[in-house]
Design an enzyme around this catalytic site. Structure first.
Site: not given
Ligand code: C2G
Length: 129
Positions: A44, A46
């Site tokens: 990804k 990250k």
């Molecule tokens: N999230 C949120 N509010 C935030 C930060 C994150 O609602 N302030 C939500 C994101 O929208 C996501 C979830 O928390 O639905 C997890 O965030 P991440 O760990 O950043 O997920 P990401 O790296 O975007 O991975 O296949 C999909 C990916 O694995 C998503």
């Protein structure tokens, strides 16, 4: 009984994650969280501060989460939805529209992100790389 699934890294577990999981837990009787492995995060583009095992343990300790599974690739969602008989796939709205192709399998929902908190901001505040 209604099963909900969501996917993410959940690094440096914070209130934004909690609030998403809390809202999702109210939309069904079972919430499954697919936690991105460190290897998948590399794909990804990250890198998480907290390694997968610990991120998965923290998610398992969350009162709103019923089951944690690994997320190892982009393509597993369809199989997961079938395997766990998922009724609702949900993500934060930074992903709005991105997974609409799953709508032949289950309901799709994108919820507003929680403003003012993010893993990126936490890393900046503590001076992590
Ligand atoms: N999230 C949120 N509010 C935030 C930060 C994150 O609602 N302030 C939500 C994101 O929208 C996501 C979830 O928390 O639905 C997890 O965030 P991440 O760990 O950043 O997920 P990401 O790296 O975007 O991975 O296949 C999909 C990916 O694995 C998503």
């Amino acid at each position: 009984d209604r099963t909900v699934i969501t996917y993410g890294t959940f690094d440096l577990f914070h209130y934004g994650h909690v609030r998403l999981l809390e809202r999702l837990s109210r939309l069904g009787s079972r919430l499954i969280v697919a936690c991105s492995t460190d290897e998948f995060n590399a794909k990804k583009g990250k890198a998480s501060v907290v390694p997968f095992e610990s991120r998965a343990k923290v998610l398992e300790a969350c009162r709103y989460v019923d089951r944690v599974i690994p997320e190892t690739n982009w393509a597993q969602k369809r199989d997961d939805i079938r395997r766990y008989d998922v009724d609702l796939f949900a993500m934060g709205d930074d992903w709005a529209g991105k997974f609409d192709d799953l709508r032949d399998l289950c309901d799709i929902l994108y919820l507003p992100r929680t403003e003012g908190v993010s893993t990126t901001e936490i890393k900046r505040l503590i001076g992590a790389s």
